[in-house]
Write a protein that holds these residues in place. Structure first.
Motif, PDB file in Angstrom:
ATOM      1  N   HIS A 146       0.830  -1.199   0.000  1.00  0.00           N
ATOM      2  CA  HIS A 146       0.000   0.000   0.000  1.00  0.00           C
ATOM      3  C   HIS A 146       0.868   1.254   0.000  1.00  0.00           C
ATOM      4  O   HIS A 146       0.597   2.207  -0.751  1.00  0.00           O
ATOM      5  N   ILE A 147       1.911   1.253   0.814  1.00  0.00           N
ATOM      6  CA  ILE A 147       2.781   2.432   0.908  1.00  0.00           C
ATOM      7  C   ILE A 147       3.650   2.581  -0.335  1.00  0.00           C
ATOM      8  O   ILE A 147       3.658   3.635  -0.992  1.00  0.00           O
ATOM      9  N   HIS A 148       4.383   1.529  -0.680  1.00  0.00           N
ATOM     10  CA  HIS A 148       5.388   1.647  -1.734  1.00  0.00           C
ATOM     11  C   HIS A 148       4.789   1.792  -3.126  1.00  0.00           C
ATOM     12  O   HIS A 148       5.364   2.482  -3.981  1.00  0.00           O
ATOM     13  N   ASN A 149       3.645   1.175  -3.374  1.00  0.00           N
ATOM     14  CA  ASN A 149       3.043   1.321  -4.698  1.00  0.00           C
ATOM     15  C   ASN A 149       2.389   2.685  -4.891  1.00  0.00           C
ATOM     16  O   ASN A 149       2.012   3.047  -6.009  1.00  0.00           O
ATOM     17  N   ALA A 150       2.264   3.438  -3.812  1.00  0.00           N
ATOM     18  CA  ALA A 150       1.802   4.821  -3.933  1.00  0.00           C
ATOM     19  C   ALA A 150       2.958   5.768  -4.235  1.00  0.00           C
ATOM     20  O   ALA A 150       2.739   6.921  -4.638  1.00  0.00           O
ATOM     21  N   SER A 167       8.629  -9.777  -5.766  1.00  0.00           N
ATOM     22  CA  SER A 167       7.853 -11.009  -5.590  1.00  0.00           C
ATOM     23  C   SER A 167       6.588 -10.784  -4.766  1.00  0.00           C
ATOM     24  O   SER A 167       5.668 -11.593  -4.817  1.00  0.00           O
ATOM     25  N   HIS A 168       6.545  -9.683  -4.006  1.00  0.00           N
ATOM     26  CA  HIS A 168       5.358  -9.375  -3.205  1.00  0.00           C
ATOM     27  C   HIS A 168       4.535  -8.243  -3.821  1.00  0.00           C
ATOM     28  O   HIS A 168       3.745  -7.580  -3.136  1.00  0.00           O
ATOM     29  N   GLY A 169       4.731  -8.023  -5.109  1.00  0.00           N
ATOM     30  CA  GLY A 169       3.842  -7.125  -5.839  1.00  0.00           C
ATOM     31  C   GLY A 169       4.166  -5.649  -5.735  1.00  0.00           C
ATOM     32  O   GLY A 169       3.318  -4.808  -6.050  1.00  0.00           O
ATOM     33  N   ILE A 170       5.371  -5.306  -5.315  1.00  0.00           N
ATOM     34  CA  ILE A 170       5.755  -3.898  -5.231  1.00  0.00           C
ATOM     35  C   ILE A 170       6.411  -3.483  -6.544  1.00  0.00           C
ATOM     36  O   ILE A 170       7.306  -4.163  -7.048  1.00  0.00           O
ATOM     37  N   GLU A 171       5.955  -2.365  -7.097  1.00  0.00           N
ATOM     38  CA  GLU A 171       6.348  -1.928  -8.436  1.00  0.00           C
ATOM     39  C   GLU A 171       7.387  -0.808  -8.372  1.00  0.00           C
ATOM     40  O   GLU A 171       7.651  -0.255  -7.317  1.00  0.00           O
ATOM     41  N   ARG A 172       7.962  -0.521  -9.541  1.00  0.00           N
ATOM     42  CA  ARG A 172       8.897   0.608  -9.695  1.00  0.00           C
ATOM     43  C   ARG A 172      10.033   0.549  -8.680  1.00  0.00           C
ATOM     44  O   ARG A 172      10.282   1.491  -7.927  1.00  0.00           O
TER      45      ARG A 172
END
Length: 382
Positions: A146-150, A167-172
């Motif tokens: 929630h934090i990092h993908n923002a 692997s846990h769905g965090i982008e960029r």
């Protein structure tokens, strides 16, 4: 640029997050930028040792962390928005965001400010350790997503951390490693007097530097302290210290040490052992290497990037006491190999200065602020 650094930890805290924020802010000032640090209020007993810094610091209300009273959790506060507006912030740097950093992300979004989130603490692993269930770990990863993908960009300190984030769905996710002060941490600071004080019989000195907490697995040094001809020296403090002193009656516990005194201790070691299996980077490993000291560390997380197996140290299975004892024993018995590793260790990190990695960070700021290539991730193997 005007950079607001919202951090979960800052001096007088002694940890990787606090240290990294200090060095980043110092570098920004040196390059003509204007940093602002927003951090938790330290405990009343620690305020006198906070120190002074050449940039403004805004403290927000905090509470003691359960089970670790010396570490304060910053609480969401209206001071964040007011501070960013007064500072006329161009970009928000979120240092290891989880509680205060989550609020910082929300406020930055409401003000339309670009954000760079720096991943530095393996909170999910700690949650698994303390709650002894995957539920705590999964909840932590959901919150981190929630934090990092923002954020416009997440910076990971090691390839292992970047892989875990992906692997846990965090982008960029981009790689941004840490620097080391190779002038302060230098083999030339080796002290014969210090060595005699801690190892009067000329023992091989094995050192550990870091927090003394359960998750750091310093207890693995107990069998190491019983190797003939070895003296274990422990630098640091924390809730596990009393138990560790009982488990290692022949070890020397020096408490917290900083600055030039810490540098002399590092350079006076024969071997550095890092026991924690949850390191996203491992700054003390870099400081040992810069001091010309070979390292034995877990083959997991940040140490995989830092220790060149067989050249600057040895990697062992995490949490495996017999393997740790065997690795330490092999280097205790082979002085020639240990000394060669120490020389190679210094060479390996000599160019990893805070100035160089600070300039890398500023480039990330510029890219994100300009909106250039913020949506593209650097390959995690870079």
């Amino acid at each position: 640029m005007r950079i607001a650094i919202v951090t979960e930890s800052f001096p007088p805290d002694v940890n990787g997050v606090a240290h990294s924020v200090v060095r980043v802010a110092e570098h920004l000032v040196a390059r003509g930028h204007e940093p602002l640090v927003i951090a938790p209020q330290p405990s009343s007993g620690a305020r006198s040792v906070t120190g002074s810094f050449p940039y403004p610091i805004i403290r927000v209300p905090s509470v003691a962390t359960p089970g670790y009273g010396s570490f304060r959790l910053g609480l969401p506060s209206r001071r964040l928005a007011a501070a960013l507006k007064a500072h006329r912030t161009d970009l928000v740097h979120l240092a290891s965001p989880f509680v205060l950093g989550a609020r910082g992300m929300t406020v930055a979004a409401s003000l339309g400010l670009p954000t760079v989130a720096v991943y530095q603490t393996d909170v999910p692993a700690y949650a698994r350790l303390y709650y002894r269930t995957n539920l705590g770990e999964q909840t932590a990863w959901r919150w981190l997503r929630h934090i990092h993908n923002a954020a416009d960009r997440t910076l990971a300190p090691s390839t292992a951390s970047a892989t875990a984030l992906h692997s846990h769905g965090i982008e960029r996710v981009w790689l941004w490693r840490r620097g080391v002060d190779a002038a302060r941490f230098d083999p030339g600071h080796r002290s014969s007097a210090l060595r005699r004080a801690v190892a009067a019989e000329g023992q091989v000195i094995i050192g550990y530097v870091g927090r003394l907490a359960v998750e750091k697995r310093v207890d693995l040094l107990a069998p190491v302290s019983r190797i003939p001809g070895v003296r274990v020296v422990v630098v640091g403090d924390g809730p596990a210290r009393a138990n560790l002193e009982r488990a290692m009656p022949d070890a020397v516990f020096l408490g917290e040490r900083r600055g030039d005194q810490l540098a002399r201790i590092f350079a006076s070691l024969d071997l550095f052992v890092h026991t924690g299996p949850f390191e996203t980077f491992g700054q003390t490993i870099q400081e040992a290497l810069a001091s010309g000291v070979p390292v034995v560390a877990p083959a997991q997380g940040g140490p995989l990037d830092l220790v060149d197996e067989g050249r600057t140290g040895l990697l062992v299975p995490p949490g495996d006491a017999p393997s740790l004892v065997a690795a330490v024993t092999s280097l205790v018995e082979n002085t020639e190999q240990r000394l060669a590793m120490g020389v190679a260790a210094r060479v390996a990190v000599a160019t990893r200065t805070w100035s160089a990695v600070g300039d890398e960070l500023i480039k990330h700021y510029v890219d994100v602020h300009s909106g250039g290539i913020a949506a593209r991730s650097v390959p995690i193997s870079a």
